[in-house]
Design an enzyme around this catalytic site. Structure first.
Site, PDB file in Angstrom:
ATOM      1  N   PHE A 127       0.857  -1.177   0.000  1.00  0.00           N
ATOM      2  CA  PHE A 127       0.000   0.000   0.000  1.00  0.00           C
ATOM      3  C   PHE A 127       0.902   1.238   0.000  1.00  0.00           C
ATOM      4  O   PHE A 127       1.852   1.313   0.782  1.00  0.00           O
ATOM      5  CB  PHE A 127      -0.895  -0.018   1.240  1.00  0.00           C
ATOM      6  N   ASP A 199       2.003  -4.906   8.662  1.00  0.00           N
ATOM      7  CA  ASP A 199       0.866  -4.004   8.551  1.00  0.00           C
ATOM      8  C   ASP A 199      -0.377  -4.886   8.423  1.00  0.00           C
ATOM      9  O   ASP A 199      -0.509  -5.666   7.471  1.00  0.00           O
ATOM     10  CB  ASP A 199       1.031  -3.100   7.319  1.00  0.00           C
ATOM     11  N   TYR A 224     -10.593   1.575  11.126  1.00  0.00           N
ATOM     12  CA  TYR A 224     -11.863   1.878  10.426  1.00  0.00           C
ATOM     13  C   TYR A 224     -12.253   0.849   9.367  1.00  0.00           C
ATOM     14  O   TYR A 224     -13.296   0.981   8.755  1.00  0.00           O
ATOM     15  CB  TYR A 224     -11.814   3.276   9.803  1.00  0.00           C
ATOM     16  N   LYS A 225     -11.414  -0.164   9.134  1.00  0.00           N
ATOM     17  CA  LYS A 225     -11.753  -1.169   8.123  1.00  0.00           C
ATOM     18  C   LYS A 225     -12.569  -2.282   8.790  1.00  0.00           C
ATOM     19  O   LYS A 225     -13.692  -2.042   9.208  1.00  0.00           O
ATOM     20  CB  LYS A 225     -10.478  -1.666   7.446  1.00  0.00           C
ATOM     21  N   ARG A 372     -12.995  -4.322  -6.458  1.00  0.00           N
ATOM     22  CA  ARG A 372     -12.693  -4.985  -5.190  1.00  0.00           C
ATOM     23  C   ARG A 372     -13.973  -5.129  -4.369  1.00  0.00           C
ATOM     24  O   ARG A 372     -14.734  -4.173  -4.223  1.00  0.00           O
ATOM     25  CB  ARG A 372     -11.670  -4.136  -4.455  1.00  0.00           C
TER      26      ARG A 372
HETATM   27  C1  LIG Z   1      -5.810   1.356   4.573  1.00  0.00           C
HETATM   28  C2  LIG Z   1      -4.350   1.175   4.724  1.00  0.00           C
HETATM   29  C3  LIG Z   1      -3.573   2.131   5.365  1.00  0.00           C
HETATM   30  C4  LIG Z   1      -4.214   3.407   5.812  1.00  0.00           C
HETATM   31  O1  LIG Z   1      -3.362   4.291   6.453  1.00  0.00           O
HETATM   32  P1  LIG Z   1      -3.980   5.609   7.084  1.00  0.00           P
HETATM   33  O2  LIG Z   1      -2.862   6.207   7.793  1.00  0.00           O
HETATM   34  O3  LIG Z   1      -5.137   5.203   7.948  1.00  0.00           O
HETATM   35  O4  LIG Z   1      -4.511   6.459   5.973  1.00  0.00           O
HETATM   36  C5  LIG Z   1      -2.217   1.870   5.566  1.00  0.00           C
HETATM   37  N1  LIG Z   1      -1.657   0.719   5.122  1.00  0.00           N
HETATM   38  C6  LIG Z   1      -2.390  -0.219   4.477  1.00  0.00           C
HETATM   39  C7  LIG Z   1      -1.749  -1.477   4.008  1.00  0.00           C
HETATM   40  C8  LIG Z   1      -3.746  -0.007   4.236  1.00  0.00           C
HETATM   41  O5  LIG Z   1      -4.463  -0.910   3.584  1.00  0.00           O
END
Ligand SMILES: *Cc1c(COP(=O)(O)O)cnc(C)c1O
Length: 413
Positions: A127, A199, A224-225, A372
């Site tokens: 990501f 992560d 939040y996911k 997705r």
């Molecule tokens: C959603 C996601 C993030 C989000 O990071 P934020 O700091 O909350 O914007 C980070 N890493 C991965 C792999 C994600 O899927």
């Protein structure tokens, strides 16, 4: 195998041991929500908890609330409630900041922990924020650190050499939903003398995890996911107990101090996980996250996993049979290395997803060409999968996705 009809699918819902969980969430009538991997649904109790915090605590008790309602320990308390979901001990997790900020903190701590090593190993397909944070940090440190990116798992063994300080990987790939073998990769990192930072953005609350069992050193993840903590919810971080006292916090704010209310001019980090906090926490957001963690407290993650794979399998079977010939290519694994989402590539992925959303089937699009679909077993029913594919089939057969309005790009996809 029983024939797949809407009736036999409804029977599956009737026999689903998790079916009752759906009642604990607010879901809009008529919407099939397949995006809980980006923003989880709203638990009923969250509204009440937020109202309490605003009206009864902030409104009536004002600053006394830090003590009488124990606002002070909320980041640690949320961490302890989250810990079982990631296979950690209660004192190894804390909820704070965003995933990006937590990545910065733990990556910096990892590099400081291995001063003789200059390499961070990660994946080009990670990501983007993870890679951006690594780039920003190495630039700031200016000590000659290098980010070594692999394109495929098969390159991992060669990339993890004795110059590697930390291996930073996202457990579940955000595009394909493919899952790394946490235990095997962690061992590879340790065999080379490196630290392992996971992560868990697309893992926590979606698949059973065992950070301690796998011997992981560090981890971050998203609130939040699949944890349903609400838009912009605080994230979490994990530091294995054995490492906690050797982590030097790079963001040494007063909430990470051993005695913040001594107001000493000299910094001294707190014992344990608390030293990974920074400043005053966002209490409203934390209250929402805590309400959601309480909603999920008695959920059996083995049942979640079983249903998540079944929902995904059903979706794949239905799309491949009912939408055959329409150009969809499965990019998620078919086997149990798939986490809780299913992705299909399609050259017209963007307008097709917009047409689906207009038809009340909400998934999302990830560039360049991926549709997705997230499956959240706590509130997604088997019949939702059937109905979603029905809408997709209609859109593809009629060609209705190819209207100019569906080609217009919004700011968030
Ligand atoms: C959603 C996601 C993030 C989000 O990071 P934020 O700091 O909350 O914007 C980070 N890493 C991965 C792999 C994600 O899927």
């Amino acid at each position: 195998m029983t024939a797949l009809t809407r009736e036999t699918i409804i029977e599956r819902d009737a026999n689903d041991p998790l079916a009752r969980m759906r009642e604990r969430f607010d879901l809009p009538d008529g919407m099939i929500y397949l995006d809980g991997n980006s923003l989880g649904a709203l638990p009923h109790d969250t509204k009440d908890r937020i109202r309490q915090l605003i009206e009864d605590q902030w409104g009536l008790d004002l600053i006394k609330s830090w003590n009488v309602h124990d606002w002070y320990h909320m980041p640690l308390r949320c961490g302890a409630k989250l810990a079982p979901l990631v296979g950690a001990k209660a004192n190894e997790v804390v909820c704070a900041d965003s995933t990006s900020v937590n990545l910065f903190k733990l990556l910096a701590a990892a590099l400081a922990n291995r001063p003789d090593r200059k390499v961070i190993v990660s994946e080009r397909g990670n990501f983007p924020t993870d890679l951006y944070i690594a780039e920003g940090l190495t630039g700031l440190l200016d000590k000659g650190h290098e980010i070594r990116l692999i394109d495929d798992d098969s390159e991992l063994a060669d990339a993890i050499r004795d110059d590697v300080a930390v291996v930073m990987l996202t457990h579940v790939d955000y595009r394909s939903g493919r899952m790394h073998d946490m235990e095997a990769v962690t061992k590879q990192a340790h065999d080379a003398g490196a630290l392992m930072l996971w992560d868990l953005a697309h893992s926590a609350g979606a698949v059973p995890l065992d950070l301690d069992g796998a011997g992981a050193d560090l981890a971050v993840g998203c609130g939040y996911k699949y944890l349903n903590g609400g838009p912009g919810a605080p994230a979490f971080l994990f530091v294995a107990e054995r490492l906690q006292d050797s982590i030097r916090p790079p963001l040494s704010g007063w909430m990470s101090h051993s005695a913040p209310f001594d107001f000493d001019w000299k910094y001294a980090p707190a014992e344990g996980i608390a030293r990974n906090l920074c400043g005053t926490p966002p209490l409203l957001s934390l209250a929402a996250l805590e309400a959601s963690l309480d909603t999920m407290a008695d959920v059996d993650m083995a049942l979640v996993r079983e249903k998540s794979l079944a929902l995904g399998d059903l979706f794949i079977t239905l799309v491949e049979s009912r939408c055959a010939g329409h150009g969809f290519t499965l990019v998620s694994p078919r086997d149990a290395t798939r986490a809780s989402q299913v992705s299909f590539a399609h050259p017209d992925g963007y307008p097709i997803m917009q047409a689906l959303i207009a038809g009340h089937v909400v998934g999302d699009f990830r560039a360049p060409d991926i549709l997705r679909f997230g499956f959240t077993p706590l509130y997604t029913r088997y019949v939702d999968v059937w109905d979603a594919v029905d809408v997709l089939h209609g859109i593809m057969e009629s060609g209705s996705w190819d209207q100019p309005v569906f080609h217009e790009r919004a700011a968030v996809t």
